[in-house]
Design a protein around this motif. Structure first.
Motif, PDB file in Angstrom:
ATOM      1  N   GLN A  46      59.724 -69.878  62.154  1.00 23.62           N
ATOM      2  CA  GLN A  46      60.934 -69.595  62.933  1.00 23.62           C
ATOM      3  C   GLN A  46      60.585 -68.848  64.222  1.00 23.62           C
ATOM      4  N   VAL A  47      59.673 -67.876  64.092  1.00 30.75           N
ATOM      5  CA  VAL A  47      59.246 -67.113  65.266  1.00 30.75           C
ATOM      6  C   VAL A  47      58.517 -68.026  66.251  1.00 30.75           C
ATOM      7  N   GLY A  50      60.714 -70.066  68.331  1.00 30.69           N
ATOM      8  CA  GLY A  50      61.628 -69.347  69.217  1.00 30.69           C
ATOM      9  C   GLY A  50      62.900 -68.873  68.574  1.00 30.69           C
ATOM     10  N   ARG A  51      62.938 -68.810  67.234  1.00 35.17           N
ATOM     11  CA  ARG A  51      64.163 -68.389  66.548  1.00 35.17           C
ATOM     12  C   ARG A  51      63.972 -67.079  65.788  1.00 35.17           C
ATOM     13  N   GLU A  54      63.898 -59.934  67.676  1.00 37.07           N
ATOM     14  CA  GLU A  54      63.106 -59.247  68.704  1.00 37.07           C
ATOM     15  C   GLU A  54      61.892 -58.553  68.087  1.00 37.07           C
ATOM     16  N   ASN A  57      59.339 -61.247  67.058  1.00 34.78           N
ATOM     17  CA  ASN A  57      58.654 -61.777  68.246  1.00 34.78           C
ATOM     18  C   ASN A  57      57.606 -60.801  68.757  1.00 34.78           C
ATOM     19  N   PHE A  61      53.892 -62.273  68.742  1.00 37.91           N
ATOM     20  CA  PHE A  61      53.374 -62.661  70.057  1.00 37.91           C
ATOM     21  C   PHE A  61      52.620 -61.541  70.774  1.00 37.91           C
TER      22      PHE A  61
END
Length: 340
Positions: A46-47, A50-51, A54, A57, A61
């Motif tokens: 999911q991450v 892009g879902r 915060e 992510n 990332f």
């Protein structure tokens, strides 16, 4: 080269290349999953799509992926540099540390940290620039001592000079260590052993073009590197300006290794064992050897960093220790094998 194409290693090159890429991709995914906060496969995907939240992510990332990408870049860069050092020195035991790159980089970094006050923080560029300058100066000093005007540079003289000067640099490092205060010693110790934790995307974007451009440059000059593997008389007879070629590719390998060491610290053995394994799998043709060497280097550092994070979790070992635990037995194996 026609004879090399008939060897089993050359015939199975695509198989080994494909298998190593699959293993690298799998290890990259496993590396992303690993950390202080556990993420399930569903959450991780999911991450990546892009879902994620915060916080998720930020974890994936800005912390984990930075480390994963740096492991790939540093591993591939050190491995490719090692393959050039082994070709120029005609020695299977050669690596970036042999020609003083690691030692010179470490000495200048230690001098930089020693001269800084405890209150002053190091700038983003200071340690990388010091490491690159130190590694390059050490390699130039070794080349200058080994070179005799009007004569072909002897690989054996280059190796012996490198061993001698590297030993001297290590002695200077030991003298500096005893005068460092505990706080500075902790910073120096982590860098000398080797670690990629705590870096950012700025380090990735700094190292990425270096590894990519220099790697492609070396790959595009595969024919020259193949000629360097031959005897001096044969290489000269085929039109290779031997001394100039050795110096040029030595400097490319030095800059490549020094940039990787600048960000990842003094990680040893990658430039020793990965070219050796790749040569046994792909043969001696650099057009095939160099890409496989780069992938194996990335796989080794990525796997070692994963082991360093899980073996004593929730704490972690320094990356350089794990690489050394893997590399030392293989080094002894090469030593015994080449001595027979």
């Amino acid at each position: 080269m026609a004879m090399a194409a008939k060897t089993p290693a050359s015939r199975h090159f695509r198989l080994w290349l494909g298998l190593s890429l699959v293993l690298l991709a799998a290890m990259f995914y496993i590396h992303l999953r690993t950390g202080f906060n556990h993420l399930s496969d569903e959450v991780l995907w999911q991450v990546l799509l892009g879902r994620g939240t915060e916080a998720q992510n930020l974890t994936v990332f800005d912390f984990r992926m930075v480390r994963s990408v740096l492991a790939v870049l540093i591993g591939s860069g050190l491995a490719m540099a090692g393959s050039i050092f082994q070709t120029i020195s005609r020695n299977e035991l050669a690596s970036p540390s042999l020609l003083g790159v690691n030692a010179g980089a470490g000495l200048l970094v230690m001098l930089l940290i020693d001269q800084k006050s405890l209150d002053a923080s190091l700038g983003f560029w200071e340690i990388p620039v010091a490491a690159v300058l130190g590694g390059t100066m050490a390699a130039l000093a070794i080349y200058g001592l080994a070179y005799k005007k009007g004569r072909t540079l002897s690989p054996y003289t280059l190796v012996l000079t490198g061993i001698s000067l590297t030993a001297g640099i290590h002695a200077l490092q030991m003298l500096l260590v005893v005068r460092l205060d505990p706080q500075k010693f902790h910073v120096v110790n982590a860098w000398i052993i080797g670690s990629i934790s705590g870096n950012t995307w700025a380090h990735v974007w700094t190292l990425l073009p270096v590894v990519l451009v220099l790697g492609l440059l070396l790959w595009s000059r595969s024919q020259d590197l193949n000629l360097l593997s031959l005897t001096d008389e044969t290489a000269i007879g085929l039109g290779l300006p031997l001394n100039r070629a050795r110096f040029l590719y030595l400097m490319v390998a030095v800059v490549l290794a020094a940039c990787c060491v600048a960000i990842g610290g003094n990680i040893g053995f990658v430039g020793l064992i990965c070219p050796h394994i790749a040569r046994r799998l792909a043969g001696a043709d650099f057009f095939r050897l160099l890409p496989l060497t780069a992938i194996l280097g990335a796989l080794l550092v990525l796997s070692a960093d994963w082991v360093a994070r899980v073996i004593i979790a929730p704490d972690e070992m320094l990356l350089g220790i794990v690489v050394s635990l893997i590399g030392a037995p293989y080094f002894l194996y090469i030593l015994v094998r080449t001595g027979k």
